[in-house]
Design an enzyme around this catalytic site. Structure first.
Site, PDB file in Angstrom:
ATOM      1  CG  ASP A  11      12.642  23.842 -35.870  1.00 57.49           C
ATOM      2  OD1 ASP A  11      13.135  24.926 -36.325  1.00 57.49           O
ATOM      3  OD2 ASP A  11      13.020  22.653 -36.435  1.00 57.49           O
ATOM      4  CB  CYS A  45      -0.839   0.049   1.103  1.00 54.45           C
ATOM      5  SG  CYS A  45      -0.006   0.337   2.839  1.00 54.45           S
ATOM      6  CG  ASP A  56      14.047  18.468 -36.695  1.00 57.25           C
ATOM      7  OD1 ASP A  56      13.974  19.755 -36.337  1.00 57.25           O
ATOM      8  OD2 ASP A  56      14.099  17.825 -37.835  1.00 57.25           O
ATOM      9  CG  ASP A  84      15.096  22.569 -32.758  1.00 54.86           C
ATOM     10  OD1 ASP A  84      14.939  23.856 -32.917  1.00 54.86           O
ATOM     11  OD2 ASP A  84      14.654  21.607 -33.619  1.00 54.86           O
TER      12      ASP A  84
END
Length: 874
Positions: free
Chosen positions: A449, A15, A647, A651
């Site tokens: 981008d 738990c 990509d 970036d």
């Protein structure tokens, strides 16, 4: 400090209180920097200073909390360890053990219930169990039937009492105390019955023969085990998405060595091995096709049901299925570096993390069990004080203990996270952490981008505009130079030359000029290719060609100037292709209330042309790679929750800066490593899927937490007897056990609804291939341009910049990105006769004018644009 991170298996947690107990104990170990315990996978990630502590001390801390731990073995097949086989075997092992216990417990419980309660409904029982005279046998029979049930489910008592002894009470502690008290009371009752029979006191016999509570103890542990079994079965379904991927990965690869085919275990395949795949077989590792053509079913990885055509030179991905044709491919990524292994490892890592929303449940769970034990004691004292019988007070106290187990509270978040991340993987969306999954639902601004994200990033040549030469000659010189460049525009020019069967020459003295272009020698002559800045650097004026380049830019094309030996020889323009799914993805984001922002290094005209037909709210043109991070920061300072989709290597800082970084899967490893979410298909629609999946998951978590809290808030007072004074209603411990088990099953079942989540992407993404030929407009520039005479007049003479009447250098503060640079340049160039170029890094503006311009005029223009002028030098 030498930081290390290890993952441990933790045994015995049942738990949220167990989870908190382990977390607290390990966190106290000197040198431990961070600890993350996962109840769902029974695992623990620990980051620690190896100079101060080690794994043995960490394991000892777990044992001190009342649990067992072991270091997760390194090596082997990472994919199997990561969320497929380990999670599967964990849940199956738990379910198998519980099923065996139930096969014994349930028949014995049915017999026990028949004897204990059958007489109340007139059911026949053996004569030696009837009436007061048979009461001792009646109680002893129930004891004999109860003992095996308690023994086979003894883990509740061993773990629960151990945790209680360690002062870390958990769910098992509540069950152990509740069921144990009922059983001990039954034994006390048996002694009292025998006392009554021995001394002929039938009142005592009649009192205790109907209050044995053996059946309550047996029923509690059996129902808890049944609930746990259903819970584990449901939890195992949350790993179905990962298990499907695991099932697709073959164990054997057909490796070709010395012309002979041999079956090799997939773990032994090495980079560079040649592998043969026949129709119907799965790809064992990542690679590149060397011979043959086929179509691959990549639906398990990308969610795309339509097979993808593959030919020589194309990449193949592990765990995809060969539909037709025999191919041979070279292995490029093996073992834990394959796509499938990385996907599974990423999903497991996400499941091992905690969403911020879980902190609420964690804080409550940390003190919940001790509070419940305290409430049960108070309930017992209260009803004894109110004059109720001992049996009544004890029953209510036991009921409070049993009904309050915090299983649902601990499961509310992790089961939903596991189901959500698994569903994401099934749809080609890899979410690296629970935190990213939660934050994503709050995103109100998404920044994109342009190149490779909204567009294909694979431009093609649209126009070849020669000046005083043939179009093929211009393309020959341009393509020969561009063969040494790695830019997408360079590839486009080279492809165009090859399409026209132009034979190229080698380039010498090649040089890349950052942010401007390239230069090199072709056939002994210096060729320069780039933008206006490069031409200026080479002392070449392009003023006469500005109308042409502006027209091209207005059409969404990127023009490049070409010069030979200091004179212009023409322009070549290229255009990038907008992905066929970008527009629909942006429209869906608009419907979801997301502000859409485009970042591009293109000039203002080209950027404007790109977004003209796209639902973009805002765009930033002329953004340099280093400025993307600044744009993200500026948006965040405006109280925006920002996601960045990109990509490329450039970036990576922006992806890391954003609240959530989303990397296009076909992008660079640096971009993917910097991101929180990876889109395998490089399809912008999947960014929308990630957002909507996050919202569905967080909604599910909130529902689970509401039920978990609501359940305890409602049922604990009822179990304590709150309805008894007014309505005479109390809860039996058996019903309390059933209610507690149901609450956990409810939470897990609710989380499983996420398996029905479907992406709303309707368009099929079709990637553009550069080899597809495009029509090229070859047209000579119709401009009266004589390089020799122009040079004499100053058009191509460097002195053109030196003969102006006025030059000034302005020092400007407040510029942080390419957008700022553009605004200042536009403000200054709007003044008649002024030409200005801004150096963002140096924070200056170089101003030139044919006539004298007052400093105040220049300063006012910059100030109105929103920036501060700190000085002007003549």
């Amino acid at each position: 400090m030498s930081l290390e991170k290890n993952r441990f298996n933790v045994d015995g947690m049942t738990c949220a209180s167990c989870q908190q107990a382990v977390n607290r104990s390990v966190a106290k170990v000197e040198g431990v920097e961070d600890v993350n315990v996962n109840l769902m996978t029974n695992s623990m990630d620990v980051r620690y200073d190896s100079d101060q502590t080690n794994t043995d001390k960490i394991i000892e801390a777990v044992k001190n909390a009342g649990y067992d731990a072991s270091l997760k073995e390194a090596g082997g097949n990472k994919a199997e360890e990561a969320g497929g086989e380990s999670a599967k075997s964990l849940f199956e092992k738990q379910a198998k053990g519980m099923k065996k216990r139930l096969w014994i417990s349930i028949p014995l419980l049915i017999i026990l219930m028949y004897f204990s309660m059958g007489t109340m409904f007139g059911a026949p029982v053996p004569e030696f169990l009837e009436g007061a005279r048979g009461s001792s046998n009646f109680a002893l029979t129930q004891l004999i039937l109860t003992l095996p049930i308690l023994v086979i489910n003894g883990s509740y008592f061993t773990r629960g009492l151990k945790a209680l002894w360690k002062r870390n009470p958990n769910m098992d502690s509540l069950i152990a105390v509740g069921a144990g008290m009922a059983f001990l009371y039954g034994i006390l009752a048996l002694y009292r019955i025998n006392y009554g029979l021995a001394f002929d006191n039938m009142d005592i016999v009649h009192t205790y023969m109907h209050d044995l509570y053996f059946e309550s103890a047996a029923m509690i542990v059996t129902l808890i085990t049944l609930g746990k079994y259903l819970e584990v079965r449901s939890k195992s379904k949350t790993t179905d998405s990962i298990r499907k991927l695991m099932d697709l990965q073959p164990k054997i690869a057909h490796v070709i060595k010395d012309g002979q085919e041999a079956d090799v275990p997939v773990e032994e395949v090495k980079t560079g091995d040649l592998i043969r795949i026949r129709p119907g077989e799965s790809i064992p590792v990542d690679g590149v096709i060397r011979s043959g053509q086929t179509s691959l079913d990549e639906s398990a990885l990308t969610g795309e049901s339509i097979p993808v055509e593959k030919a020589e030179g194309d990449k193949v991905i592990s765990a995809t299925i060969n539909q037709r044709g025999t191919i041979e491919f070279e292995a490029t990524k093996v073992g834990e570096n394959t796509t499938i292994a990385k996907i599974i490892a990423l999903v497991e890592d996400a499941n091992a993390t905690k969403a911020p929303i879980q902190s609420i449940a964690d804080k409550v769970a940390g003190i919940f069990v001790p509070i419940v034990i305290g409430i049960a004691i108070l309930v017992f004292i209260f009803w004894m004080f109110m004059g109720e019988p001992f049996e009544f007070a004890l029953r209510l106290a036991i009921t409070v203990l049993v009904i309050s187990c915090p299983c649902a509270l601990g499961l509310a978040t992790p089961v939903a996270i596991m189901a959500g991340t698994g569903k994401g993987a099934e749809n080609g969306v890899l979410i690296k952490s629970a935190e990213a999954l939660e934050i994503l639902h709050e995103i109100d601004t998404m920044v994109f981008d342009k190149t490779g994200t909204i567009t294909e990033g694979k431009p093609y040549v649209t126009d070849v505009l020669p000046l005083n030469m043939e179009g093929k000659d211009l393309l020959y010189k341009a393509a020969s130079l561009e063969t040494a460049s790695e830019q997408p525009l360079a590839d486009a020019i080279v492809h165009a030359a090859k399409d026209l069967e132009i034979k190229l020459s080698n380039v010498e003295n090649f040089e890349a000029v950052t942010g401007m272009g390239i230069t090199g020698n072709i056939d002994g002559k210096k060729i320069a290719a780039g933008n206006k800045k490069l031409m200026k650097k080479e002392g070449i004026s392009v003023e006469d060609l500005l109308p042409v380049t502006e027209k091209l830019a207005d059409e969404g094309k990127t023009p490049m100037y070409f010069a030979e030996e200091g004179r212009l020889i023409g322009i070549i323009a290229a255009a990038d292709i907008v992905k066929n799914t970008s527009e629909s993805a942006l429209k869906r984001l608009k419907e979801d209330g997301v502000h859409r922002v485009l970042l591009t290094g293109d000039n203002e005209r080209t950027a404007k042309a790109t977004v003209k037909n796209l639902p973009i709210d805002e765009y930033y043109a002329d953004v340099l790679p280093e400025d993307k991070n600044d744009v993200i920061q500026k948006l965040q300072e405006g109280n925006k929750k920002v996601a960045m989709v990109g990509d490329g290597v450039n970036d990576a800082p922006a992806l890391a800066r954003a609240d959530v970084g989303i990397a296009i899967g076909a992008g660079t490893d640096v971009a993917i490593d910097s991101a929180d979410v990876v889109l395998i298909r490089s399809d912008l629609q999947d960014a929308v899927t990630a957002l909507e999946l996050s919202r569905a998951t967080i909604r599910n978590i909130k529902q689970n937490l509401f039920w978990a809290f609501f359940y305890n808030v409602i049922f604990i007072p009822v179990a304590a007897g709150a309805l008894y004074p007014a309505f005479g209603i109390t809860l039996n411990p058996m019903f309390a056990a059933a209610a507690m088990s149901f609450s956990s099953v409810f939470v897990v079942t609710n989380a499983l609804r996420l398996r029905k989540f479907h992406s709303l992407s309707n368009d099929k993404y079709e990637q553009y291939k550069p080899e597809e030929k495009k029509e090229i407009n070859i047209e000579p520039l119709n401009i009266d341009y004589n390089p020799n005479s122009k040079k004499e007049e100053g058009l191509n003479n460097k002195k053109i910049m030196e003969e102006t009447n006025m030059k000034k250098v302005m020092h400007i503060e407040g510029m942080t990105c390419g957008h700022c640079q553009k605004r200042v340049e536009d403000a200054l160039n709007s003044i008649d006769g002024v030409k200005a170029e801004v150096d963002l890094a140096a924070k200056i503006a170089n101003v030139e004018a044919e006539d004298k311009v007052d400093n105040d005029v220049l300063k006012d223009a910059v100030t109105e644009a929103g920036y501060d002028v700190t000085g002007i030098e003549d």
